[in-house]
Design a protein around this motif. Structure first.
Motif, PDB file in Angstrom:
ATOM      1  N   GLU A  83      81.831 -14.142  25.225  1.00 55.78           N
ATOM      2  CA  GLU A  83      80.417 -14.089  25.072  1.00 55.78           C
ATOM      3  C   GLU A  83      79.565 -14.251  26.386  1.00 55.78           C
ATOM      4  OE1 GLU A  83      79.542 -17.274  22.302  1.00 55.78           O
ATOM      5  OE2 GLU A  83      81.207 -16.849  20.671  1.00 55.78           O
ATOM      6  N   HIS A  84      78.322 -13.464  26.198  1.00 56.25           N
ATOM      7  CA  HIS A  84      77.371 -13.462  27.352  1.00 56.25           C
ATOM      8  C   HIS A  84      76.658 -14.853  27.454  1.00 56.25           C
ATOM      9  CE1 HIS A  84      78.543  -9.453  28.020  1.00 56.25           C
ATOM     10  NE2 HIS A  84      78.280  -9.151  26.727  1.00 56.25           N
ATOM     11  N   LEU A  85      76.415 -15.341  28.402  1.00 55.10           N
ATOM     12  CA  LEU A  85      75.705 -16.772  28.626  1.00 55.10           C
ATOM     13  C   LEU A  85      74.181 -16.413  29.235  1.00 55.10           C
ATOM     14  CD1 LEU A  85      78.482 -18.983  30.128  1.00 55.10           C
ATOM     15  CD2 LEU A  85      78.150 -18.510  27.531  1.00 55.10           C
ATOM     16  N   GLY A  86      74.032 -15.425  30.069  1.00 59.56           N
ATOM     17  CA  GLY A  86      72.763 -15.101  30.573  1.00 59.56           C
ATOM     18  C   GLY A  86      72.222 -13.939  29.929  1.00 59.56           C
ATOM     19  N   ALA A  87      70.880 -13.535  30.519  1.00 57.47           N
ATOM     20  CA  ALA A  87      70.216 -12.263  30.212  1.00 57.47           C
ATOM     21  C   ALA A  87      70.821 -11.099  30.779  1.00 57.47           C
ATOM     22  CB  ALA A  87      68.700 -12.311  30.865  1.00 57.47           C
ATOM     23  N   PRO A  88      70.907 -10.125  29.914  1.00 55.69           N
ATOM     24  CA  PRO A  88      71.387  -8.708  30.320  1.00 55.69           C
ATOM     25  C   PRO A  88      70.992  -7.987  31.622  1.00 55.69           C
ATOM     26  CG  PRO A  88      70.002  -8.244  28.463  1.00 55.69           C
ATOM     27  CD  PRO A  88      70.043  -9.783  28.721  1.00 55.69           C
ATOM     28  N   PRO A  89      71.767  -7.437  32.389  1.00 59.45           N
ATOM     29  CA  PRO A  89      71.329  -6.812  33.554  1.00 59.45           C
ATOM     30  C   PRO A  89      70.470  -5.507  33.073  1.00 59.45           C
ATOM     31  CG  PRO A  89      73.477  -6.322  33.274  1.00 59.45           C
ATOM     32  CD  PRO A  89      73.198  -7.346  32.194  1.00 59.45           C
ATOM     33  N   TYR A  90      70.044  -4.762  34.378  1.00 62.89           N
ATOM     34  CA  TYR A  90      69.446  -3.649  33.598  1.00 62.89           C
ATOM     35  C   TYR A  90      70.429  -2.512  33.303  1.00 62.89           C
ATOM     36  CZ  TYR A  90      66.749   0.805  35.183  1.00 62.89           C
ATOM     37  OH  TYR A  90      66.198   2.202  35.210  1.00 62.89           O
ATOM     38  N   GLY A  91      70.008  -1.847  32.357  1.00 66.45           N
ATOM     39  CA  GLY A  91      70.753  -0.996  31.622  1.00 66.45           C
ATOM     40  C   GLY A  91      71.415  -1.377  30.533  1.00 66.45           C
ATOM     41  N   TYR A  92      71.218  -2.858  30.086  1.00 71.41           N
ATOM     42  CA  TYR A  92      71.726  -3.515  28.672  1.00 71.41           C
ATOM     43  C   TYR A  92      70.511  -3.995  27.886  1.00 71.41           C
ATOM     44  CZ  TYR A  92      76.618  -2.991  29.861  1.00 71.41           C
ATOM     45  OH  TYR A  92      77.838  -2.536  30.233  1.00 71.41           O
ATOM     46  N   LEU A  93      70.510  -4.340  26.822  1.00 67.53           N
ATOM     47  CA  LEU A  93      69.592  -4.916  25.776  1.00 67.53           C
ATOM     48  C   LEU A  93      70.335  -6.127  25.012  1.00 67.53           C
ATOM     49  CD1 LEU A  93      67.490  -2.123  24.433  1.00 67.53           C
ATOM     50  CD2 LEU A  93      66.862  -3.683  26.255  1.00 67.53           C
ATOM     51  N   LYS A  94      69.682  -7.229  24.895  1.00 58.68           N
ATOM     52  CA  LYS A  94      70.338  -8.048  23.989  1.00 58.68           C
ATOM     53  C   LYS A  94      70.312  -7.415  22.392  1.00 58.68           C
ATOM     54  CE  LYS A  94      68.427 -12.224  26.002  1.00 58.68           C
ATOM     55  NZ  LYS A  94      67.281 -13.331  25.823  1.00 58.68           N
ATOM     56  N   ASN A  95      71.250  -7.975  21.991  1.00 55.50           N
ATOM     57  CA  ASN A  95      71.807  -7.448  20.634  1.00 55.50           C
ATOM     58  C   ASN A  95      70.898  -8.445  19.468  1.00 55.50           C
ATOM     59  OD1 ASN A  95      72.692  -6.571  17.966  1.00 55.50           O
ATOM     60  ND2 ASN A  95      74.774  -6.484  18.841  1.00 55.50           N
ATOM     61  N   PRO A  96      69.976  -7.690  18.706  1.00 56.01           N
ATOM     62  CA  PRO A  96      68.975  -8.767  17.991  1.00 56.01           C
ATOM     63  C   PRO A  96      69.895  -9.097  16.688  1.00 56.01           C
ATOM     64  CG  PRO A  96      68.739  -6.315  17.582  1.00 56.01           C
ATOM     65  CD  PRO A  96      69.578  -6.488  18.772  1.00 56.01           C
ATOM     66  N   ASP A  97      71.114  -8.729  16.364  1.00 60.30           N
ATOM     67  CA  ASP A  97      72.075  -9.454  15.602  1.00 60.30           C
ATOM     68  C   ASP A  97      73.153 -10.184  15.808  1.00 60.30           C
ATOM     69  OD1 ASP A  97      70.527  -7.752  13.487  1.00 60.30           O
ATOM     70  OD2 ASP A  97      71.741  -5.989  14.092  1.00 60.30           O
ATOM     71  N   ASP A  98      73.287 -10.167  17.246  1.00 60.04           N
ATOM     72  CA  ASP A  98      74.417 -11.112  17.721  1.00 60.04           C
ATOM     73  C   ASP A  98      74.005 -11.236  19.227  1.00 60.04           C
ATOM     74  OD1 ASP A  98      76.678 -12.261  18.602  1.00 60.04           O
ATOM     75  OD2 ASP A  98      78.107 -10.551  17.987  1.00 60.04           O
ATOM     76  N   SER A  99      73.555 -12.492  19.421  1.00 59.11           N
ATOM     77  CA  SER A  99      73.181 -12.875  20.889  1.00 59.11           C
ATOM     78  C   SER A  99      74.127 -13.075  21.831  1.00 59.11           C
ATOM     79  CB  SER A  99      72.327 -14.366  20.568  1.00 59.11           C
ATOM     80  OG  SER A  99      73.219 -15.271  20.201  1.00 59.11           O
ATOM     81  N   THR A 100      75.354 -12.870  21.339  1.00 55.38           N
ATOM     82  CA  THR A 100      76.514 -13.085  22.416  1.00 55.38           C
ATOM     83  C   THR A 100      76.972 -11.487  22.609  1.00 55.38           C
ATOM     84  OG1 THR A 100      78.062 -12.994  20.605  1.00 55.38           O
ATOM     85  CG2 THR A 100      77.233 -15.112  21.133  1.00 55.38           C
ATOM     86  N   ARG A 101      76.173 -10.621  22.351  1.00 59.13           N
ATOM     87  CA  ARG A 101      76.720  -9.424  22.516  1.00 59.13           C
ATOM     88  C   ARG A 101      75.498  -8.503  23.298  1.00 59.13           C
ATOM     89  NH1 ARG A 101      80.727 -11.407  22.502  1.00 59.13           N
ATOM     90  NH2 ARG A 101      82.572 -10.895  21.529  1.00 59.13           N
ATOM     91  N   TRP A 102      75.760  -7.872  23.901  1.00 61.48           N
ATOM     92  CA  TRP A 102      74.766  -6.689  24.426  1.00 61.48           C
ATOM     93  C   TRP A 102      74.770  -5.191  23.887  1.00 61.48           C
ATOM     94  CZ3 TRP A 102      75.967  -7.724  30.273  1.00 61.48           C
ATOM     95  CH2 TRP A 102      75.692  -8.987  30.588  1.00 61.48           C
ATOM     96  N   LEU A 103      73.857  -4.523  23.718  1.00 59.27           N
ATOM     97  CA  LEU A 103      73.584  -3.102  23.371  1.00 59.27           C
ATOM     98  C   LEU A 103      73.354  -2.271  24.611  1.00 59.27           C
ATOM     99  CD1 LEU A 103      71.479  -3.451  20.238  1.00 59.27           C
ATOM    100  CD2 LEU A 103      74.040  -3.268  20.474  1.00 59.27           C
ATOM    101  N   VAL A 104      73.951  -0.961  24.780  1.00 55.66           N
ATOM    102  CA  VAL A 104      73.499  -0.346  25.775  1.00 55.66           C
ATOM    103  C   VAL A 104      71.985   0.348  25.743  1.00 55.66           C
ATOM    104  CG1 VAL A 104      73.979   1.984  27.002  1.00 55.66           C
ATOM    105  CG2 VAL A 104      75.725   0.445  26.291  1.00 55.66           C
ATOM    106  N   ASP A 105      71.182   0.141  26.675  1.00 51.60           N
ATOM    107  CA  ASP A 105      69.816   0.805  26.697  1.00 51.60           C
ATOM    108  C   ASP A 105      69.854   1.958  27.235  1.00 51.60           C
ATOM    109  OD1 ASP A 105      67.136   1.505  27.170  1.00 51.60           O
ATOM    110  OD2 ASP A 105      66.667  -0.148  28.104  1.00 51.60           O
ATOM    111  N   GLU A 106      69.977   3.364  26.576  1.00 51.97           N
ATOM    112  CA  GLU A 106      70.392   4.501  26.776  1.00 51.97           C
ATOM    113  C   GLU A 106      69.352   4.798  27.936  1.00 51.97           C
ATOM    114  OE1 GLU A 106      73.034   6.033  26.516  1.00 51.97           O
ATOM    115  OE2 GLU A 106      73.954   4.820  24.996  1.00 51.97           O
ATOM    116  N   GLU A 107      68.038   4.445  27.875  1.00 47.06           N
ATOM    117  CA  GLU A 107      66.969   5.036  28.806  1.00 47.06           C
ATOM    118  C   GLU A 107      67.187   4.666  30.071  1.00 47.06           C
ATOM    119  OE1 GLU A 107      62.174   5.359  29.460  1.00 47.06           O
ATOM    120  OE2 GLU A 107      63.012   4.288  27.550  1.00 47.06           O
TER     121      GLU A 107
END
Length: 246
Positions: free
Chosen positions: A108-132
């Motif tokens: 599980e992710h413990l910190g803020a996602p790095p540039y290129g990722y976003l927080k998953n609104p449905d699961d705070s322990t996972r990241w989503l790829v920010d395609e832009e």
């Protein structure tokens, strides 16, 4: 009152203001509800109540703990009370660390996602790829694979008016600590941070450092690094990581 500040240290605005008034001779008595409200560092609490305040001619009273430095009937077990008051935040800190470690080891992710990722609104322990933003990350890796140095990559992004990570986040309404006056001012350190971040090959790197203790702010390197994430980049990372400094 120091609302929102931990009692494990005395670096608190209102406390420092009171200390300044004591030095000016404006305070003759300090009254607190109990010793834990005054502080949870048993060494410092004892130092203030038994040495600093008496030498300054200040009477110290902790109502619920029956402590009164101006009375012979003051609680003789105050030192033990202070020790227990410190044990509580120490125990809490240990429990919080154990929970976070268990989450990290589970991927599980413990910190803020790095540039290129976003927080998953449905699961705070996972990241989503920010395609832009991910497109920019992939471009940086591609340019490095082509032999471009970090300064050259930064220049290319600046010339193409690509927003820096902080400027990009600000444009999306994501709070950042500081944004450069020039939103396209890519620095070599930014490029290096991206090229060396293993999150872009699907690795979550947690526990890179840890504090010496719950009262210390100093951090030391840690070897525990659990792994798991959705890749945003592509093969050849090890080559880029070596070549990126050239």
């Amino acid at each position: 009152m120091d609302d929102g500040f931990t009692g494990t240290n005395f670096d608190r605005p209102s406390f420092k203001e009171m200390s300044a008034d004591i030095e000016k001779g404006l305070v003759r008595t300090v009254i607190v509800k109990d010793l834990s409200r005054f502080g949870r560092n048993y060494i410092e609490v004892g130092s203030y109540s038994e040495i600093i305040y008496p030498e300054a001619g200040v009477r110290f009273i902790a109502i619920m703990d029956n402590v009164d430095t101006g009375s012979l009937e003051s609680n003789e077990f105050a030192a033990f009370t202070n020790l227990f008051n410190e044990w509580y935040p120490k125990s809490t800190s240990k429990k919080v660390k154990e929970v976070k470690k268990a989450k990290g080891l589970a991927g599980e992710h413990l910190g803020a996602p790095p540039y290129g990722y976003l927080k998953n609104p449905d699961d705070s322990t996972r990241w989503l790829v920010d395609e832009e933003a991910a497109a920019v990350v992939r471009r940086i890796f591609s340019l490095c694979m082509q032999g471009k140095g970090m300064s050259a990559i930064a220049t290319i992004l600046w010339e193409d008016k690509v927003l820096t990570p902080s400027a990009y986040k600000a444009s999306k309404g994501i709070g950042v600590a500081r944004v450069s006056e020039n939103p396209y001012n890519w620095e070599t350190s930014m490029i290096a941070t991206i090229l060396e971040n293993v999150a872009y090959i699907g690795v979550t790197e947690s526990f890179k450092s840890t504090r010496l203790g719950f009262k210390s702010r100093k951090r030391i390197p840690s070897a525990d690094r659990p792994k798991e994430a959705q890749p945003v980049c592509f093969r050849g990372f090890s080559i880029v990581r070596t070549a990126g400094r050239n």
